[in-house]
Structures are given as C-alpha cells and as structure tokens.
Design a protein around this motif. Structure first.
Motif, PDB file in Angstrom:
ATOM      1  N   GLN A  47       0.823  -1.212   0.000  1.00 39.16           N
ATOM      2  CA  GLN A  47       0.000   0.000   0.000  1.00 39.16           C
ATOM      3  C   GLN A  47       0.858   1.262   0.000  1.00 39.16           C
ATOM      4  O   GLN A  47       0.610   2.186  -0.771  1.00 39.16           O
ATOM      5  CB  GLN A  47      -0.908  -0.016   1.236  1.00 39.16           C
ATOM      6  CG  GLN A  47      -2.043   0.974   1.167  1.00 39.16           C
ATOM      7  CD  GLN A  47      -3.192   0.510   0.288  1.00 39.16           C
ATOM      8  OE1 GLN A  47      -3.860  -0.457   0.598  1.00 39.16           O
ATOM      9  NE2 GLN A  47      -3.430   1.190  -0.819  1.00 39.16           N
ATOM     10  N   ASP A  50       2.223   1.970  -3.262  1.00 43.73           N
ATOM     11  CA  ASP A  50       1.150   2.058  -4.267  1.00 43.73           C
ATOM     12  C   ASP A  50       1.230   0.922  -5.288  1.00 43.73           C
ATOM     13  O   ASP A  50       0.912   1.102  -6.459  1.00 43.73           O
ATOM     14  CB  ASP A  50       1.194   3.423  -4.975  1.00 43.73           C
ATOM     15  CG  ASP A  50      -0.183   3.833  -5.519  1.00 43.73           C
ATOM     16  OD1 ASP A  50      -1.181   3.215  -5.114  1.00 43.73           O
ATOM     17  OD2 ASP A  50      -0.238   4.759  -6.342  1.00 43.73           O
ATOM     18  N   THR A  58      -3.355   4.291  -3.408  1.00 42.98           N
ATOM     19  CA  THR A  58      -2.995   4.855  -2.109  1.00 42.98           C
ATOM     20  C   THR A  58      -3.232   6.357  -2.090  1.00 42.98           C
ATOM     21  O   THR A  58      -2.881   7.064  -3.035  1.00 42.98           O
ATOM     22  CB  THR A  58      -1.520   4.554  -1.801  1.00 42.98           C
ATOM     23  OG1 THR A  58      -1.332   3.149  -1.929  1.00 42.98           O
ATOM     24  CG2 THR A  58      -1.130   4.998  -0.406  1.00 42.98           C
ATOM     25  N   CYS A  62      -0.075   8.437   3.895  1.00 44.17           N
ATOM     26  CA  CYS A  62      -0.627   7.131   4.251  1.00 44.17           C
ATOM     27  C   CYS A  62       0.011   6.654   5.552  1.00 44.17           C
ATOM     28  O   CYS A  62       1.228   6.514   5.630  1.00 44.17           O
ATOM     29  CB  CYS A  62      -0.338   6.145   3.119  1.00 44.17           C
ATOM     30  SG  CYS A  62      -0.772   4.440   3.521  1.00 44.17           S
ATOM     31  N   ASN A 119      -6.240   4.042   4.740  1.00 45.88           N
ATOM     32  CA  ASN A 119      -6.419   4.307   3.300  1.00 45.88           C
ATOM     33  C   ASN A 119      -7.849   4.045   2.825  1.00 45.88           C
ATOM     34  O   ASN A 119      -8.061   3.624   1.706  1.00 45.88           O
ATOM     35  CB  ASN A 119      -5.419   3.469   2.481  1.00 45.88           C
ATOM     36  CG  ASN A 119      -5.241   4.011   1.072  1.00 45.88           C
ATOM     37  OD1 ASN A 119      -4.883   5.160   0.893  1.00 45.88           O
ATOM     38  ND2 ASN A 119      -5.532   3.208   0.061  1.00 45.88           N
TER      39      ASN A 119
END
Ligand code: NAP
Ligand code: ZN
Length: 352
Positions: A47, A50, A58, A62, A119
């Motif tokens: 995540q 990305d 994402t 984050c 997220n």
C-alpha cells in the motif's frame, strides 16, 4: 479532535516518517486505545508503495498498520464491553454498515460498505483513515477485540491480520486431523498458517523458496518441508493435498501447486500479488479441484481466533523494532528477510 503522533508515507517513493495526524474524540460508541504494538504486514508495503494502484490506489499521506494491540484509555457513554485499562486489539477493519446480509451473517469483511483501518474514506473527519503506526486510535466498539491475557503483546499484534487471514480459510475448508495441508511461503502469514494447521491436527507441509527456513518450518510445527524450486521434491506430492494455503506476495507459478491437490482439493490464495496469476484450467478440471481466495475474517471469527490462540498459547514469532527502523524493515520484508513478523514497539514513538 486531537493530535496523535504517527508515521506516514507522503508518496510511493518517500520513506515512512514522523508526522502528526488528527484523531476524532471518542463518540458514544467509540473506544480510544493507546497503541502498544503494531505488526508490519506485507500489505503495508504494497500500500505504501502504491503497488495495488489498479485496485486500491494509495491516498497520501498514508499511515499504515492494521495489526494493533494496546490499552483502552477512554470510552464513549454507550460502550459496555471495554473500560479504561483493558487490553484491546484492532485489525484490518474499523467499520461496516452492520445491516447488510454479509454483516448479519458475521462476514463484515465482505460488507460493501466496510471501512478498512487505513487508506479508506473516513466518514468522521473526511480524508482517509489512518492506521496503527501511531500512538493512539479511536475505533467503534463493534470492531475492537479482546486480547487473551496470557499472550505476549508484541507477538499477539500480528494475529489481527496474519492470524485471522490464515485461520479463517483453514476453518472454512475444514482443516483438521487426518487432512494433508500445504502452506506456500513461510513469511508472516505463512508461519501463522503452519502454527494453526499444526494446532488443528493436520499433516502440514511447508513449501518454501528459502532453504535456510527449513529448520524453522519444522520448529513451527510442519511435518515436512519442500523446497519449491526442486521439481523432484514437488513431484513426490502430486495429487495428494486436501488443502493448500498460498501466502506468497509475488508472482509465482500457481499451477505447480494446483497439480499437488487430490480429488476435490482446494487451493486458497491469501497472498495478494499485484499482477494476475495464470491458471491452467486443465489442472482444475482433473480431480474437480478448486482455486479460491480469502480476505481476513469477520469480527466474531477474529475473536474466536484470538481465543483459540489464548487456549493454545499461539502468538507470532516476532522481531520487535522501534518505529525509527520501519523503512529498514520494509527493505528486509521485500527480500523475505524476516523471522517471521516485525512488530513495532510503539513506546519508541514517544521520542519523536
Ligand atoms: P511476507 O512476510 O513477505 O511473506 C511472503 C512470503 O512469500 C515470503 O516470506 C517468501 O517465503 C514467499 N515469497 C516471496 N517472494 C516470492 C517469490 N517471488 N516466489 C515465491 N515465493 C515468494 O508477506 P506477508 O505479510 O505474509 O503477506 C503475504 C501476502 O499476503 C502479501 O501479498 C499480503 O499483501 C497478502 N495479505 C493478504 C491478506 C488477505 O486478507 N488476503 C491479508 C494480509 C496480507 P519463502 O521464503 O518461504 O519462499
Ligand atoms: Zn495485513
């Protein structure tokens, strides 16, 4: 609203670094938790970088982390299962609609309106939800879990994702005494899968690409270990498995494992490589084999898993790190160099 300390990534290529984030004050059905430990899941790495941009892009900054254990610091007026001072845990979800057929059946993980711990759109403060790389979190009571008091907390944190993600499909597919069960990939998820398969009484075989993990696999509860790169070793198991759990984070040949299934055998993917896997249909046609997937587990089942762990004294094998080492941990995770889960000691965030 109040400020919490956290570690966040500001882009797919930047390191995770100290920041401050807004958390809501607990509403009447909320529990505020001081986070003591948070596990590092490979999903955090996917995540933050990305890697799942096609499915779950994402939003930056984050703040990852969905393997959370801590202590309750405040509760809303309508909360009755938790009080300040209690141990508490939070996994991958922090909300769902509670009214759909999935929620009513205890499958919050399939609710079309669920909210992931990070997220995901935050309906309280706007923006997105922020996860457990933080000193506190505020979560609806229905998504807060009880931690058995006999478990080591650093090792209990990974149960909230690695634990439930492996426990749930094993229960669904009937892993039990007399069954032959394979676990592919001895990482964070895989090592929990071995512990559960062993505790459930199955004959457990680990498939690993790392010869150096052989002894550990046996110590963790495996009956046999197969080096998956060795075609001869693989061939000995052809057509023999009732169930295989695949917890690999990268592209790999799934057909090599489908061919190891017995009649009506199932292979379930819990690993989430970003790229599609090529499935040879003929491997499924013969012996009526099936290939499926599974994502975490419902809240009641997560509590059941935690209680099972309490009863059998099961925790994750962890390497405890201060939060300042999280970027180094990511580098090592990408190289499968962790035995077998990093758990962040959140006391280290106090100095930031
Ligand atoms: P991890 O600790 O990095 O473990 C992955 C393991 O896969 C590695 O230790 C390695 O085991 C094996 N592996 C890595 N690269 C490989 C390759 N190129 N070919 C074959 N095997 C390889 O990761 P994790 O935290 O357990 O997560 C595993 C995956 O599950 C990730 O994709 C994660 O996003 C996903 N996940 C899914 C769910 C869900 O609900 N479905 C929940 C959590 C995580 P060996 O060294 O033994 O080969
Ligand atoms: Zn996870």
């Amino acid at each position: 609203m109040y400020k919490a300390k956290a570690y966040a990534a500001s882009s797919a290529t930047s390191p995770v670094a100290a920041t401050s984030i807004a958390r809501r004050d607990p509403t009447e059905d909320d529990v505020q938790i001081e986070i003591l430990f948070c596990g590092i899941c490979h999903s955090d790495l996917h995540q933050v970088r990305d890697e799942w941009s096609g499915m779950m892009p994402t939003v930056y900054p984050c703040v990852p982390g969905h393997e959370i254990v801590g202590r309750v610091t405040r509760v809303g007026a309508a909360v009755n299962k938790f009080k300040p001072g209690d141990l508490a845990a939070v996994g991958c979800m922090v909300d769902s609609d509670g009214t759909c057929p999935e929620c009513k059946a205890g499958f919050e993980q399939f609710c079309p309106n669920f909210v992931l711990t990070y997220n995901f759109p935050d309906k309280h403060l706007g923006g997105v939800t922020y996860g457990g790389y933080s000193d506190s979190i505020v979560v609806k009571e229905r998504f807060v879990l009880r931690v058995p008091g006999n478990l080591d907390l650093a090792g209990a944190a990974p149960l909230l994702c690695a634990g439930i993600t492996t426990y749930s499909p094993m229960r669904h597919w009937g892993v039990s005494k007399g069954k032959k069960v394979g676990v592919v990939g001895l990482g964070g998820l895989g090592h929990m899968a071995v512990k559960f398969a062993h505790a459930l009484g199955a004959h457990t075989v680990v498939f690993t690409t790392s010869a150096s993990k052989k002894d550990d696999a046996l110590r963790l509860g495996a009956d046999e270990v197969v080096l998956s790169k060795d075609a001869n070793e693989m061939g000995k198991h052809a057509g023999s498995f009732d169930f295989i759990l695949d917890a690999v984070a990268a592209p790999h040949d799934i057909n090599a494992y489908i061919n190891l299934l017995a009649r009506d055998g199932n292979i379930t993917m819990v690993g989430a490589p970003a790229e599609p896997l090529a499935v040879g249909v003929f491997g499924l046609l013969f012996r009526r084999r099936s290939f499926s997937g599974s994502i975490i587990g419902g809240i009641a089942e997560t509590q059941e898993m935690l209680d099972f762990c309490g009863k059998h004294t099961i925790t994750s094998d962890v390497e405890v790190i201060p939060i300042q080492k999280v970027n180094e941990a990511y580098e090592r995770l990408a190289k499968s160099d962790v035995k077998y889960r990093f758990s962040i000691d959140m006391a280290s965030l106090k100095s930031e």
